[in-house]
Design a protein around this motif. Structure first.
Motif, PDB file in Angstrom:
ATOM      1  N   PRO A 143       0.775  -1.245   0.000  1.00 14.64           N
ATOM      2  CA  PRO A 143       0.000   0.000   0.000  1.00 14.64           C
ATOM      3  C   PRO A 143       0.811   1.304   0.000  1.00 14.64           C
ATOM      4  O   PRO A 143       0.234   2.362   0.157  1.00 14.64           O
ATOM      5  CB  PRO A 143      -0.823  -0.115   1.290  1.00 14.64           C
ATOM      6  CG  PRO A 143       0.047  -0.928   2.193  1.00 14.64           C
ATOM      7  CD  PRO A 143       0.741  -1.912   1.300  1.00 14.64           C
ATOM      8  N   ALA A 144       2.142   1.229  -0.166  1.00 17.85           N
ATOM      9  CA  ALA A 144       2.899   2.482  -0.324  1.00 17.85           C
ATOM     10  C   ALA A 144       2.447   3.152  -1.635  1.00 17.85           C
ATOM     11  O   ALA A 144       2.125   2.465  -2.602  1.00 17.85           O
ATOM     12  CB  ALA A 144       4.395   2.181  -0.366  1.00 17.85           C
ATOM     13  N   PRO A 145       2.438   4.489  -1.661  1.00 18.07           N
ATOM     14  CA  PRO A 145       1.955   5.199  -2.859  1.00 18.07           C
ATOM     15  C   PRO A 145       2.959   5.227  -4.009  1.00 18.07           C
ATOM     16  O   PRO A 145       2.639   5.663  -5.119  1.00 18.07           O
ATOM     17  CB  PRO A 145       1.716   6.620  -2.335  1.00 18.07           C
ATOM     18  CG  PRO A 145       2.662   6.761  -1.184  1.00 18.07           C
ATOM     19  CD  PRO A 145       2.761   5.403  -0.554  1.00 18.07           C
ATOM     20  N   ASP A 146       4.190   4.741  -3.769  1.00 14.11           N
ATOM     21  CA  ASP A 146       5.317   4.924  -4.693  1.00 14.11           C
ATOM     22  C   ASP A 146       5.042   4.558  -6.160  1.00 14.11           C
ATOM     23  O   ASP A 146       5.413   5.278  -7.074  1.00 14.11           O
ATOM     24  CB  ASP A 146       6.542   4.139  -4.200  1.00 14.11           C
ATOM     25  CG  ASP A 146       6.921   4.476  -2.766  1.00 14.11           C
ATOM     26  OD1 ASP A 146       6.025   4.861  -1.979  1.00 14.11           O
ATOM     27  OD2 ASP A 146       8.098   4.341  -2.409  1.00 14.11           O
ATOM     28  N   LEU A 147       4.401   3.410  -6.358  1.00 15.51           N
ATOM     29  CA  LEU A 147       4.196   2.941  -7.735  1.00 15.51           C
ATOM     30  C   LEU A 147       3.269   3.879  -8.510  1.00 15.51           C
ATOM     31  O   LEU A 147       3.526   4.204  -9.675  1.00 15.51           O
ATOM     32  CB  LEU A 147       3.630   1.516  -7.717  1.00 15.51           C
ATOM     33  CG  LEU A 147       3.429   0.853  -9.067  1.00 15.51           C
ATOM     34  CD1 LEU A 147       4.735   0.726  -9.831  1.00 15.51           C
ATOM     35  CD2 LEU A 147       2.781  -0.523  -8.894  1.00 15.51           C
ATOM     36  N   PHE A 148       2.211   4.349  -7.858  1.00 15.16           N
ATOM     37  CA  PHE A 148       1.277   5.255  -8.533  1.00 15.16           C
ATOM     38  C   PHE A 148       1.905   6.634  -8.728  1.00 15.16           C
ATOM     39  O   PHE A 148       1.679   7.284  -9.747  1.00 15.16           O
ATOM     40  CB  PHE A 148      -0.040   5.332  -7.755  1.00 15.16           C
ATOM     41  CG  PHE A 148      -0.788   4.014  -7.731  1.00 15.16           C
ATOM     42  CD1 PHE A 148      -0.785   3.172  -8.835  1.00 15.16           C
ATOM     43  CD2 PHE A 148      -1.494   3.613  -6.606  1.00 15.16           C
ATOM     44  CE1 PHE A 148      -1.470   1.951  -8.824  1.00 15.16           C
ATOM     45  CE2 PHE A 148      -2.182   2.407  -6.575  1.00 15.16           C
ATOM     46  CZ  PHE A 148      -2.168   1.568  -7.690  1.00 15.16           C
ATOM     47  N   ASP A 158      -0.078  15.866 -12.417  1.00 12.71           N
ATOM     48  CA  ASP A 158      -0.176  16.057 -10.976  1.00 12.71           C
ATOM     49  C   ASP A 158      -0.959  14.875 -10.363  1.00 12.71           C
ATOM     50  O   ASP A 158      -1.999  14.500 -10.888  1.00 12.71           O
ATOM     51  CB  ASP A 158      -0.938  17.385 -10.768  1.00 12.71           C
ATOM     52  CG  ASP A 158      -1.052  17.784  -9.310  1.00 12.71           C
ATOM     53  OD1 ASP A 158      -0.634  17.005  -8.440  1.00 12.71           O
ATOM     54  OD2 ASP A 158      -1.574  18.885  -9.067  1.00 12.71           O
ATOM     55  N   PRO A 159      -0.450  14.278  -9.257  1.00 10.94           N
ATOM     56  CA  PRO A 159      -1.183  13.164  -8.644  1.00 10.94           C
ATOM     57  C   PRO A 159      -2.661  13.477  -8.380  1.00 10.94           C
ATOM     58  O   PRO A 159      -3.520  12.609  -8.565  1.00 10.94           O
ATOM     59  CB  PRO A 159      -0.431  12.927  -7.323  1.00 10.94           C
ATOM     60  CG  PRO A 159       0.961  13.372  -7.606  1.00 10.94           C
ATOM     61  CD  PRO A 159       0.836  14.519  -8.568  1.00 10.94           C
ATOM     62  N   ALA A 160      -2.954  14.711  -7.995  1.00 12.63           N
ATOM     63  CA  ALA A 160      -4.346  15.084  -7.700  1.00 12.63           C
ATOM     64  C   ALA A 160      -5.223  15.067  -8.946  1.00 12.63           C
ATOM     65  O   ALA A 160      -6.456  15.078  -8.851  1.00 12.63           O
ATOM     66  CB  ALA A 160      -4.386  16.460  -7.047  1.00 12.63           C
ATOM     67  N   ALA A 174      -3.037   2.595  -1.428  1.00 15.67           N
ATOM     68  CA  ALA A 174      -1.900   3.228  -2.105  1.00 15.67           C
ATOM     69  C   ALA A 174      -2.347   4.451  -2.906  1.00 15.67           C
ATOM     70  O   ALA A 174      -1.683   5.492  -2.885  1.00 15.67           O
ATOM     71  CB  ALA A 174      -1.210   2.221  -3.022  1.00 15.67           C
ATOM     72  N   ALA A 175      -3.479   4.331  -3.596  1.00 12.46           N
ATOM     73  CA  ALA A 175      -3.993   5.443  -4.410  1.00 12.46           C
ATOM     74  C   ALA A 175      -4.336   6.641  -3.525  1.00 12.46           C
ATOM     75  O   ALA A 175      -3.983   7.782  -3.836  1.00 12.46           O
ATOM     76  CB  ALA A 175      -5.223   4.989  -5.196  1.00 12.46           C
ATOM     77  N   LEU A 176      -5.004   6.375  -2.408  1.00 12.78           N
ATOM     78  CA  LEU A 176      -5.396   7.457  -1.503  1.00 12.78           C
ATOM     79  C   LEU A 176      -4.156   8.100  -0.877  1.00 12.78           C
ATOM     80  O   LEU A 176      -4.082   9.322  -0.754  1.00 12.78           O
ATOM     81  CB  LEU A 176      -6.361   6.939  -0.423  1.00 12.78           C
ATOM     82  CG  LEU A 176      -7.684   6.351  -0.953  1.00 12.78           C
ATOM     83  CD1 LEU A 176      -8.539   5.840   0.194  1.00 12.78           C
ATOM     84  CD2 LEU A 176      -8.466   7.377  -1.785  1.00 12.78           C
ATOM     85  N   ALA A 177      -3.171   7.256  -0.541  1.00 11.70           N
ATOM     86  CA  ALA A 177      -1.927   7.781   0.035  1.00 11.70           C
ATOM     87  C   ALA A 177      -1.184   8.652  -0.969  1.00 11.70           C
ATOM     88  O   ALA A 177      -0.430   9.554  -0.588  1.00 11.70           O
ATOM     89  CB  ALA A 177      -1.035   6.630   0.504  1.00 11.70           C
ATOM     90  N   ALA A 178      -1.388   8.380  -2.262  1.00  9.52           N
ATOM     91  CA  ALA A 178      -0.747   9.174  -3.317  1.00  9.52           C
ATOM     92  C   ALA A 178      -1.506  10.476  -3.583  1.00  9.52           C
ATOM     93  O   ALA A 178      -1.075  11.295  -4.392  1.00  9.52           O
ATOM     94  CB  ALA A 178      -0.650   8.346  -4.600  1.00  9.52           C
ATOM     95  N   GLY A 179      -2.665  10.647  -2.938  1.00 13.75           N
ATOM     96  CA  GLY A 179      -3.477  11.842  -3.157  1.00 13.75           C
ATOM     97  C   GLY A 179      -4.233  11.802  -4.462  1.00 13.75           C
ATOM     98  O   GLY A 179      -4.524  12.840  -5.070  1.00 13.75           O
TER      99      GLY A 179
END
Ligand code: B16
Ligand code: MG
Length: 215
Positions: A143-148, A158-160, A174-179
């Motif tokens: 679930p780390a955001p790194d890949l996304f 932009d991630p947002a 992971a997606a939510l952690a990536a914003g």
């Protein structure tokens, strides 16, 4: 406005889960480790090593034995995906990919699999995926955001302004952690944390979905 779409592979674009399951089952049988379809559910979307750790539980193995087991499982898996073809795309996927390309939206793959690239090619959808983020792209798995975040960065979006399509709880996290925006595919019990939950991509239209996400 949403400018980038990031797709998970297994469970979103195709169902390689069955092939992963058979490969793990074969390895578990060879090793005399208890494993079945139900236990396989816990492996959805998680990395090869993390999957093996769940299967071996508290039994003790050397690093060499662990690597040997991962390699054997992977060989069984790689042999089995040889037969993948465009008929293995999940319902609605091809139409959706065409629609977003038409809309000028950029696309990335965000799969934990180190075998994602050949699968995308065998599925015949390489032309619809601008960037491949796979099991080789980053260190920390979902679930780390790194890949996304890797995908968004490669796309230059932009991630947002990105939306992730995922079938696994770890992927939504992971997606939510990536914003990013998250669309969950599957049961609410699994992907209910997503902004929008759908049962599949069948009859899903970009214009409707985009509206739902941003309101
Ligand atoms: P590999 P995804 C994941 O794909 C699978 O769901 C998971 O079962 C598998 O262990 C993982 O890829 C790693 O795959 O052994 O081929 O590197 O859902 O992230 O597309
Ligand atoms: Mg998945």
């Amino acid at each position: 406005d949403i400018q980038g779409v990031i797709f998970d592979l297994d469970g979103v674009l195709t169902d390689t889960a069955e092939y992963h399951y058979r490969a793990w089952q074969r390895l578990a049988d060879e090793e005399g480790l208890p494993f079945d379809r139900e236990a396989n559910e816990a492996l959805r979307g998680i990395s090869r090593r993390a999957s093996l750790m769940k299967i071996i539980g508290d039994r003790v193995y050397s690093e060499a034995q662990i690597e040997d087991m991962m390699e054997r499982k992977n060989q069984y898996y790689v042999d089995s995906i040889d037969a993948i073809s465009p008929t293995d795309l999940l319902p609605g996927v091809l139409d959706f990919l065409k629609e977003i390309k038409q809309a000028g939206v950029k696309t990335a793959l965000g799969s934990a699999s180190k075998n994602a690239r050949p699968v995308i090619e065998k599925l015949g959808i390489a032309e619809y995926i601008d960037v491949i983020g796979d099991g080789h792209s980053v260190e920390r798995p979902k679930p780390a955001p790194d890949l996304f975040l890797f995908g968004a960065n490669e796309l230059g979006v932009d991630p947002a302004a990105c939306v992730v399509f995922e079938d696994a709880a770890a992927g939504i996290e992971a997606a939510l952690a990536a914003g990013m925006w998250a669309v969950g595919l599957g049961p609410v019990e699994r992907v209910g944390e997503a902004h929008v939950v759908l049962s599949s991509l069948e009859n899903v239209h970009w214009a409707d979905l985009r509206g739902k996400l941003q309101q």
